[in-house]
Design a protein around this motif. Structure first.
Motif, PDB file in Angstrom:
ATOM      1  N   SER A  76      24.180 -36.801 110.110  1.00 48.81           N
ATOM      2  CA  SER A  76      25.282 -37.749 110.258  1.00 48.81           C
ATOM      3  C   SER A  76      25.289 -38.332 111.670  1.00 48.81           C
ATOM      4  O   SER A  76      25.449 -39.545 111.860  1.00 48.81           O
ATOM      5  CB  SER A  76      26.605 -37.046 109.968  1.00 48.81           C
ATOM      6  OG  SER A  76      27.674 -37.908 110.207  1.00 48.81           O
ATOM      7  N   SER A  77      25.073 -37.477 112.663  1.00 49.82           N
ATOM      8  CA  SER A  77      25.039 -37.920 114.052  1.00 49.82           C
ATOM      9  C   SER A  77      23.875 -38.879 114.286  1.00 49.82           C
ATOM     10  O   SER A  77      24.045 -39.948 114.880  1.00 49.82           O
ATOM     11  CB  SER A  77      24.926 -36.697 114.961  1.00 49.82           C
ATOM     12  OG  SER A  77      24.741 -37.085 116.290  1.00 49.82           O
ATOM     13  N   ILE A  78      22.698 -38.506 113.799  1.00 50.67           N
ATOM     14  CA  ILE A  78      21.500 -39.322 114.025  1.00 50.67           C
ATOM     15  C   ILE A  78      21.580 -40.631 113.249  1.00 50.67           C
ATOM     16  O   ILE A  78      21.285 -41.704 113.782  1.00 50.67           O
ATOM     17  CB  ILE A  78      20.232 -38.530 113.657  1.00 50.67           C
ATOM     18  CG1 ILE A  78      20.084 -37.338 114.616  1.00 50.67           C
ATOM     19  CG2 ILE A  78      18.994 -39.416 113.698  1.00 50.67           C
ATOM     20  CD1 ILE A  78      19.071 -36.318 114.177  1.00 50.67           C
ATOM     21  N   GLU A  79      21.978 -40.551 111.982  1.00 49.31           N
ATOM     22  CA  GLU A  79      22.065 -41.762 111.168  1.00 49.31           C
ATOM     23  C   GLU A  79      23.120 -42.722 111.721  1.00 49.31           C
ATOM     24  O   GLU A  79      22.953 -43.942 111.659  1.00 49.31           O
ATOM     25  CB  GLU A  79      22.359 -41.399 109.712  1.00 49.31           C
ATOM     26  CG  GLU A  79      21.144 -40.786 109.029  1.00 49.31           C
ATOM     27  CD  GLU A  79      21.448 -40.215 107.660  1.00 49.31           C
ATOM     28  OE1 GLU A  79      22.632 -39.987 107.327  1.00 49.31           O
ATOM     29  OE2 GLU A  79      20.482 -39.985 106.907  1.00 49.31           O
ATOM     30  N   GLY A  80      24.189 -42.155 112.302  1.00 50.92           N
ATOM     31  CA  GLY A  80      25.220 -43.001 112.895  1.00 50.92           C
ATOM     32  C   GLY A  80      24.683 -43.822 114.051  1.00 50.92           C
ATOM     33  O   GLY A  80      24.945 -45.030 114.147  1.00 50.92           O
ATOM     34  N   VAL A  81      23.907 -43.195 114.926  1.00 52.55           N
ATOM     35  CA  VAL A  81      23.386 -43.927 116.081  1.00 52.55           C
ATOM     36  C   VAL A  81      22.246 -44.863 115.663  1.00 52.55           C
ATOM     37  O   VAL A  81      22.063 -45.931 116.257  1.00 52.55           O
ATOM     38  CB  VAL A  81      22.966 -42.964 117.228  1.00 52.55           C
ATOM     39  CG1 VAL A  81      21.640 -42.297 116.965  1.00 52.55           C
ATOM     40  CG2 VAL A  81      22.944 -43.690 118.562  1.00 52.55           C
ATOM     41  N   ILE A  82      21.497 -44.524 114.600  1.00 50.83           N
ATOM     42  CA  ILE A  82      20.476 -45.451 114.085  1.00 50.83           C
ATOM     43  C   ILE A  82      21.153 -46.716 113.569  1.00 50.83           C
ATOM     44  O   ILE A  82      20.692 -47.837 113.813  1.00 50.83           O
ATOM     45  CB  ILE A  82      19.629 -44.781 112.981  1.00 50.83           C
ATOM     46  CG1 ILE A  82      18.683 -43.738 113.596  1.00 50.83           C
ATOM     47  CG2 ILE A  82      18.830 -45.815 112.192  1.00 50.83           C
ATOM     48  CD1 ILE A  82      17.947 -42.878 112.582  1.00 50.83           C
TER      49      ILE A  82
END
Length: 197
Positions: A76-82
Motif C-alpha cells: 500500500s505504501s509503495i503503490e501509493g507513492v508510485i
C-alpha cells in the motif's frame, strides 16, 4: 508486558486474530523475528496457545499471516507513492525511499530473512504475490521500462538494507544513505535513462 483488553470481554474470531497479528507485529519490530512465537503472542493478547493454534494452525501459519499483513502495508505504501509519481507529485527517488522505509519500518526484511533461514518458504507467498502485483500494475500503466528487473533490484537492496544496512555501510566507510544512492544508480542503469527529480 501488558495484557490486552481482549481478556476482559468476549471477542469475535476476527478481533482475536487481528489482535494476535498486531501483537506479532509489535514483537517483530521490538524484539525481532525470533521472538514471534505462538506462546509470546498468546501472552501479549491474554489468550491461550491453543486459541492461537485454532486461528493460525501452527507457528508457520502465524508467520504466514504476519507476512501477509506486512505485505499489504508495504505494498500500500509503495503503490501509493508510485501513483503519486505517475501524477507528477513524487520523484523516482521518492519511490526508492518509500520502499526502503517500508521494509525497515515494518520489519519486512527481518521477517523475510527469518522465514527463509528457517526454511518455511511457503510463508513468503504473500510477499511474492505483492511483488507480482506491483509489477503487473506498473506494466498495466504502460511503464515501458524493465520493471521486473527494477523491482528485483530494489526489493533485494531494501531487504539487505533492513537486515544489515547500517553495519555493511559502516564496514565500507560509508553512511547508510549510500545504499539508496546505489539503488538509484542501479535503477537508472536498468531504466537506461537518468531518474527524474
Amino acid at each position: 508486558m501488558s495484557i490486552s483488553p481482549l481478556t476482559r470481554r468476549r471477542v469475535s474470531p476476527e478481533e482475536s486474530r487481528a489482535a494476535a497479528l498486531s501483537a506479532a507485529r509489535t514483537l517483530l519490530q521490538s524484539e525481532g523475528a525470533a521472538a514471534v512465537t505462538l506462546q509470546a503472542v498468546a501472552a501479549r493478547v491474554g489468550r491461550t496457545h491453543a486459541n492461537l493454534l485454532h486461528h493460525f494452525g501452527s507457528a508457520a501459519g502465524l508467520q504466514r499471516a504476519l507476512a501477509e499483513d506486512i505485505a499489504l502495508t508495504v505494498s500500500s505504501s509503495i503503490e501509493g507513492v508510485i501513483k503519486e509519481r505517475r501524477a507528477g507529485q513524487a520523484t523516482e527517488r521518492d519511490v526508492i525511499d518509500a520502499m526502503f522505509e517500508a521494509f525497515r519500518r515494518e520489519g519486512a526484511g527481518e521477517l523475510i530473512g527469518w522465514v527463509a533461514l528457517t526454511r518455511q518458504r511457503e510463508a513468503l507467498e504473500p510477499v511474492v504475490a505483492t511483488i507480482e502485483r506491483i509489477i503487473r500494475t506498473m506494466r498495466a500503466l504502460g511503464d515501458p521500462r524493465p520493471v521486473d528487473r527494477m523491482t528485483l533490484a530494489l526489493t533485494l537492496l531494501a531487504i539487505g538494507d533492513s537486515l544489515a544496512g547500517e553495519e555493511v555501510a559502516r564496514a565500507c566507510g560509508l553512511d547508510r544513505g549510500a545504499i539508496r544512492e546505489v539503488a538509484a544508480a542501479t535503477i537508472e542503469g536498468l531504466a537506461g535513462s537518468p531518474l527524474r527529480d
